[in-house]
Every structure is written in C-alpha cells, then in structure tokens.
Motif scaffolding. Structure first.
Motif: not given
Length: 462
Positions: A225-226, A228-230
């Motif tokens: 999740s992290w 995909r946000q970065h």
C-alpha cells in the motif's frame, strides 16, 4: 519450567511498566533506571558464542546465471551448495541455473563530483552522465534526485532490524514505530524474522510465544500500500528464514498482498557489486521491491527471491561488542577479494546478553540507544560507518539498527546514511509522531529491569 517463568515475566512486563509510568514519581524513577542500566550495559563485554550464530546452506556460484525478461532460467551452470557448521564446510549438493540480460530506460540524476572522506576512502557518489549538458531529474528517487542515476549498489540505506516487531514494553521488540512510519521517515530496507507453522507465515521474534507481530500477508499488504502511494521509491526486504523453511511457503503472501506485482527479478544470478541497475531504471521498470532471503533461497524455482549471502555479506550477527568490528562473519570464510565484489550490511543493533541455565537471551540495549544510533562518538553508527569505509574502501550498503527513531538527535541514523551518500539530510523530516517516539525507551528500560529481577528469581530457584 524456568523458560515458562521467563515468558510469564515478558507477558506481565508491559502492564507493570505502564502502571509504574502512572505513578507521580515515574520520571525520576525511570531516570534512575536508565542510568543504572547504562552502567550495567557499559560493563558488559561478552560476545555471542559461535554456536548461537545462524548457520545453514551458503550458495557459491561458479558461473554467472542470466535470466530472461520474465525471470525464467535458460542454459545451465554449476551452483555449489555449501552447508556450514562452525568453521567446517562440506559440499552437499549441486544445482543448475542460467540466462539473458534485459535492458531498461535510465532516469538521469543530478551530476556530482566524486569526493573522499578524511581517510581517502571513497564514499558513495553519483555516476556522471556522458552528456556535456546532463539532463537533471527533479523527481527524487528514494528521496534524492542525485540517486536516480546511481547504481542500487552505490547507495547506503538505513535498515530497520526486525521491522514488524513493534510492541511497547515487550523486551523482544526492536522498533517503536510501525512499518509505514518507518518508510515515511526514510527506512529503505525492512528486515524481519519469519516462522512457518501449518502453512502460515507469521512474524515472530525467536518464539511466537514471546512476540507475534501477525502474518506476513498483513505486513506485506501495508508495504505494498505504501509503495503504490510512493512510485519513486525502491524498497528492499530481507527475510530471516528462521525455520529454514522451503521458500515456496512465502510466495502466497507476496501474491495475496499485491506486492508480487512490484517485485524485482535480477537479470543475473548472482549480482556482483557492479551488476546492479540504477535506481532510476528500477523505478521505471515498475519492479521496485527487491527481496532477499538469508537461508534456503532457491532462485532456480523463484528467481525473484534472491539469495542473500551470495550477494551480500554481513558484519557480526546480533552484536554485543560496542566496538562493532567491520569484519565478515556471514558467509563464513569469504575471501577479501570476494567480499569487495558484493554489497555488505553493517549490523549495528546493540544487544545485552543474558545466560540463564541453558537459556541464552539477547535483548536490545535500549539504555545506550542515544549513543549507538548517534552520528559520532564511541559505539556510534557514524563511527562504525567510518571504520567500515576505511576497512573496505567503500561505505556499507545497509545500516541495520534498532529503534531507528532514537539517537543523539531525531534522524541521526539518516544523517549517517546521508553523509555516506554525499547528500544533505533534513533533520526536520524525522521521525514519526512525538508521542509514539518519546514513550517507548523508558518502557523498554522498565521491562529490562523486570527482566533483571526475573533473572534473579530464576537463579534463586523459584
């Protein structure tokens, strides 16, 4: 019976610590505890017995193995599997592997001048471009535009030792803040210990009765999740395969978490120091999660699950020596010229060792965190980094630490990495939340005191 009593102490430790913290005199009491433990910790000079160092199969590749774009294996080359026990090596089996390298587009980073430290040893530098007017990328790679055109093997990064083990008051914990905090603050290698039971992989410290941080699936879901946000960050995972389980046990968690879509497959096996692509090319490929396993990796079957010790060596495991010697411990018997041809990890997670009857117990030395994670001074991460750079004429690739958010100032471990990388670190960018970061060490101290009391009880025959 004694081990059971000890685990009971571990279980009640957080409760007793919390109750003590609620007393009006808790601040002065914990200060006294901290000073007492610091004195005890400073006097401990014991080192871990060789028998306690993990041993297993160490792979030696006689020929480079090349992989296709899809990670499949072509051709054949001999791979020697060596089982190590103590200082004796014996060849146990052979396997076959091979391949074709693929090419990717490279992001361009800022051009910098190669510099050396005071001992004339080269620290990490960016690779100049061939153009007279290089294209400068303003999008940072792992936080710095300068990293985009540097090889993955030409960067020092902070590694969170036992990243998932976050549990206030538990003596087996190694971090204060969860994995998303760690990644937000700049940790770029996540190391953890995994245990396989009934087909499920759980993240436990030595024993799941001591500290169970949940399933590998849940942990990797948070990491995915992290990431995909970065989209401009490259993350490394190092799996400690505590049970020497078949690597096939780990694939389901990577797939169900969604992280498999981001997993990097190397173009060859093993990857030498100069074989790694740049951070920019890794990012543009979309495969930004590099996964290593310490023991039992089988890249014939799972090319993406990289064997650690054929590509990374480590300094002494679970150190108790504040001098932190920068010698090769794993894989054992590695020649200097071979060590210089691969990446390396500096283990800088200081421990206190207790020997109770037949039980050998190591706990993080939280009393000295401000010194251990400092950028300068005896026993500091900065001192070890300088010593390693002097010894090997290049900086460590991975700086493995406990409680990364503690030090002589917020972000001191990241300042050490930045100095090695010849970039500037913004001290205001660290670390996590003040409330979360400020409470964990005193509670860790209290639990350590409870452990000392427990030791006395156990030794008295309770």
């Amino acid at each position: 019976m004694r081990a059971a009593c000890l685990l009971s102490l571990l279980a009640v430790g957080p409760v007793l610590a919390q109750n003590t913290n609620s007393n009006t005199d808790s601040d002065s009491l914990e200060q006294a505890i901290s000073e007492s433990l610091a004195d005890i910790a400073s006097s401990i000079t014991t080192t871990i017995d060789e028998a306690t160092i993990p041993t297993g199969d160490y792979l030696t590749y006689s020929t480079t193995v090349f992989l296709t774009d899809h990670g499949s294996v072509l051709g054949s080359t001999a791979v020697e599997v060596t089982e190590t026990s103590g200082s004796e090596n014996s060849t146990t089996s052979n396997a076959t592997l091979t391949t074709t390298s693929d090419s990717v587009t490279v992001l361009m980073g800022g051009q910098t001048t190669i510099t050396a430290n005071g001992t004339n040893n080269i620290t990490h530098t960016s690779t100049p471009t061939a153009s007279q007017t290089p294209v400068v990328n303003t999008q940072p790679c792992n936080g710095y535009p300068e990293f985009c055109n540097r090889k993955y093997s030409n960067i020092s990064m902070v590694a969170a030792h036992n990243s998932p083990f976050v549990m206030q008051g538990n003596v087996a914990a190694n971090q204060a803040l969860g994995v998303q905090y760690q990644l937000d603050d700049g940790v770029r290698m996540l190391q953890f210990q995994a245990h396989v039971a009934n087909g499920t992989v759980n993240l436990c410290h030595t024993s799941c009765d001591m500290l169970n941080a949940g399933s590998l699936d849940d942990y990797l879901t948070s990491v995915a999740s992290w990431m995909r946000q970065h989209p401009y960050d490259v993350i490394t995972l190092l799996i400690g395969n505590y049970d020497y389980a078949d690597p096939g046990n780990f694939t389901a968690a990577f797939e169900s978490s969604g992280l498999m879509d981001l997993v990097f497959t190397p173009p060859m096996i093993p990857m030498g120091l100069d074989d790694w692509p740049t951070l920019g090319s890794i990012i543009l490929s979309g495969k930004r999660a590099l996964v290593f396993m310490d023991y039992q990796a089988n890249q014939t079957a799972y090319p993406w699950l990289m064997d650690e010790f054929s590509q990374i060596w480590e300094t002494p495991f679970s150190p108790t020596d504040r001098a932190f010697p920068c010698n090769v411990q794993r894989p054992p018997g590695l020649a200097d010229n071979d060590a210089r041809a691969r990446m390396y990890m500096a283990n800088h997670n200081l421990n206190i060792e207790f020997n109770i009857a037949s039980l050998n117990l190591l706990i993080p030395n939280t009393a000295l965190l401000n010194e251990t994670n400092a950028d300068t001074g005896y026993g500091s991460l900065g001192r070890m980094a300088d010593n390693c750079t002097t010894r090997w004429n290049r900086a460590p690739n991975f700086l493995l630490v406990d409680y990364y958010n503690e030090g002589n100032f917020n972000g001191s471990v990241f300042e050490v990495a930045a100095n090695l990388n010849n970039v500037s670190y913004d001290r205001d960018s660290c670390c996590g939340t003040l409330s979360a970061a400020s409470s964990v060490v005193p509670r860790g101290m209290m639990t350590a005191v409870l452990m000392l009391v427990g030791v006395q009880i156990l030794m008295s025959g309770f």
